[in-house]
Design an enzyme around this catalytic site. Structure first.
Site, PDB file in Angstrom:
ATOM      1  CG  ASP A 129      -4.298  22.047  -7.974  1.00 52.37           C
ATOM      2  OD1 ASP A 129      -4.688  21.677  -8.801  1.00 52.37           O
ATOM      3  OD2 ASP A 129      -3.629  21.089  -7.115  1.00 52.37           O
ATOM      4  CB  ILE A 130      -6.129  20.639  -2.756  1.00 54.27           C
ATOM      5  CG1 ILE A 130      -5.822  20.898  -1.130  1.00 54.27           C
ATOM      6  CG2 ILE A 130      -5.143  19.351  -3.145  1.00 54.27           C
ATOM      7  CD1 ILE A 130      -6.409  19.814  -0.516  1.00 54.27           C
ATOM      8  CG  ASN A 143      -4.652  17.269 -17.324  1.00 54.53           C
ATOM      9  OD1 ASN A 143      -3.831  17.817 -18.371  1.00 54.53           O
ATOM     10  ND2 ASN A 143      -4.289  17.646 -16.018  1.00 54.53           N
ATOM     11  CD  GLU A 191      -5.231  13.526 -10.328  1.00 56.00           C
ATOM     12  OE1 GLU A 191      -5.551  14.216  -9.475  1.00 56.00           O
ATOM     13  OE2 GLU A 191      -3.925  13.747 -10.457  1.00 56.00           O
ATOM     14  CB  VAL A 192     -11.217  16.720 -10.441  1.00 54.81           C
ATOM     15  CG1 VAL A 192     -12.582  17.096 -10.024  1.00 54.81           C
ATOM     16  CG2 VAL A 192     -10.430  16.527  -9.232  1.00 54.81           C
ATOM     17  CG  HIS A 205     -10.569  20.738 -13.831  1.00 50.52           C
ATOM     18  ND1 HIS A 205     -11.216  19.683 -13.600  1.00 50.52           N
ATOM     19  CD2 HIS A 205      -8.712  20.849 -13.744  1.00 50.52           C
ATOM     20  CE1 HIS A 205      -9.826  18.990 -13.868  1.00 50.52           C
ATOM     21  NE2 HIS A 205      -9.154  19.603 -13.821  1.00 50.52           N
ATOM     22  CG  HIS A 260      -4.669  22.642 -14.055  1.00 56.00           C
ATOM     23  ND1 HIS A 260      -4.554  22.118 -13.019  1.00 56.00           N
ATOM     24  CD2 HIS A 260      -5.847  21.628 -14.588  1.00 56.00           C
ATOM     25  CE1 HIS A 260      -4.755  21.071 -12.852  1.00 56.00           C
ATOM     26  NE2 HIS A 260      -5.364  21.374 -13.981  1.00 56.00           N
TER      27      HIS A 260
HETATM   28  P1  5GP Z   1      -7.226  17.162 -13.571  1.00 61.94           P
HETATM   29  O1  5GP Z   1      -5.907  16.565 -12.773  1.00 61.94           O
HETATM   30  O2  5GP Z   1      -8.460  16.883 -13.168  1.00 61.94           O
HETATM   31  O3  5GP Z   1      -7.291  18.214 -14.796  1.00 61.94           O
HETATM   32  O4  5GP Z   1      -6.648  17.949 -11.803  1.00 61.94           O
HETATM   33  C1  5GP Z   1      -7.447  18.033 -10.875  1.00 61.94           C
HETATM   34  C2  5GP Z   1      -6.349  18.819 -10.199  1.00 61.94           C
HETATM   35  O5  5GP Z   1      -7.132  18.886  -8.643  1.00 61.94           O
HETATM   36  C3  5GP Z   1      -5.044  19.238  -8.941  1.00 61.94           C
HETATM   37  O6  5GP Z   1      -4.797  19.505  -9.545  1.00 61.94           O
HETATM   38  C4  5GP Z   1      -5.645  18.424  -7.406  1.00 61.94           C
HETATM   39  O7  5GP Z   1      -4.318  18.883  -7.354  1.00 61.94           O
HETATM   40  C5  5GP Z   1      -6.858  19.579  -8.163  1.00 61.94           C
HETATM   41  N1  5GP Z   1      -7.478  18.891  -6.321  1.00 61.94           N
HETATM   42  C6  5GP Z   1      -8.174  18.034  -5.863  1.00 61.94           C
HETATM   43  N2  5GP Z   1      -8.359  17.778  -5.091  1.00 61.94           N
HETATM   44  C7  5GP Z   1      -8.676  19.181  -4.648  1.00 61.94           C
HETATM   45  C8  5GP Z   1      -9.771  19.609  -3.458  1.00 61.94           C
HETATM   46  O8  5GP Z   1     -10.508  19.343  -2.999  1.00 61.94           O
HETATM   47  N3  5GP Z   1      -9.126  21.441  -3.140  1.00 61.94           N
HETATM   48  C9  5GP Z   1      -8.884  21.744  -3.810  1.00 61.94           C
HETATM   49  N4  5GP Z   1      -8.143  23.346  -4.263  1.00 61.94           N
HETATM   50  N5  5GP Z   1      -7.574  20.971  -5.508  1.00 61.94           N
HETATM   51  C10 5GP Z   1      -8.114  20.313  -5.211  1.00 61.94           C
END
Ligand code: 5GP
Length: 116
Positions: free
Chosen positions: A32-33, A90, A98-99, A103, A105
């Site tokens: 994760d970034i 999530n 968010e994405v 996915h 985690h």
């Molecule tokens: P969500 O909130 O959708 O479950 O988590 C999305 C995750 O993707 C977040 O933890 C965020 O830090 C990670 N993320 C967002 N953009 C990028 C990216 O460009 N590269 C990587 N490696 N992680 C990302």
């Protein structure tokens, strides 16, 4: 409706880089970034699915079982079984997603705090 331009779709198409942990024909795991723990790996299937329910409803059993077997493979590779880990997926607005590409985690490497 799957958004082909989400950031993880771009990572899968190699349009943007990632810090890869593991990849095979069905899945990609990368760091994760913005890590929320010492170990914070994201796992995504190479299947166009917006969230957990979309993946489970629309992917075939082979893809689904391969993906979750690979989650376990990463847990083993990173030697997380003894100390433990937390898996999170999530989903949607209330889930804080968010994405919009499904996915998982994998959080580990320290005691993971409570969500509230
Ligand atoms: P969500 O909130 O959708 O479950 O988590 C999305 C995750 O993707 C977040 O933890 C965020 O830090 C990670 N993320 C967002 N953009 C990028 C990216 O460009 N590269 C990587 N490696 N992680 C990302």
């Amino acid at each position: 409706m799957y958004d082909e331009n989400n950031i993880f779709a771009k990572i899968l198409r190699k349009e943007i880089p990632c810090d890869k942990v593991y990849e095979d024909e069905y899945s990609l795991f990368f760091n994760d970034i913005n890590p929320q723990a010492k170990i914070h790996v994201l796992g995504i299937p190479k299947f166009p699915c917006a969230n957990f329910s979309d993946f489970l409803k629309n992917a075939d059993n082979h893809h689904i079982s391969f993906f979750f077997k690979n989650v376990q493979l990463i847990i083993s590779m990173l030697d997380l079984e003894e100390k433990g880990y937390r898996l999170i997926s999530n989903t949607g607005e209330d889930g804080g997603q968010e994405v919009p590409h499904f996915h998982i985690h994998i959080l580990a490497g320290e005691k993971i705090g409570n969500l509230r």
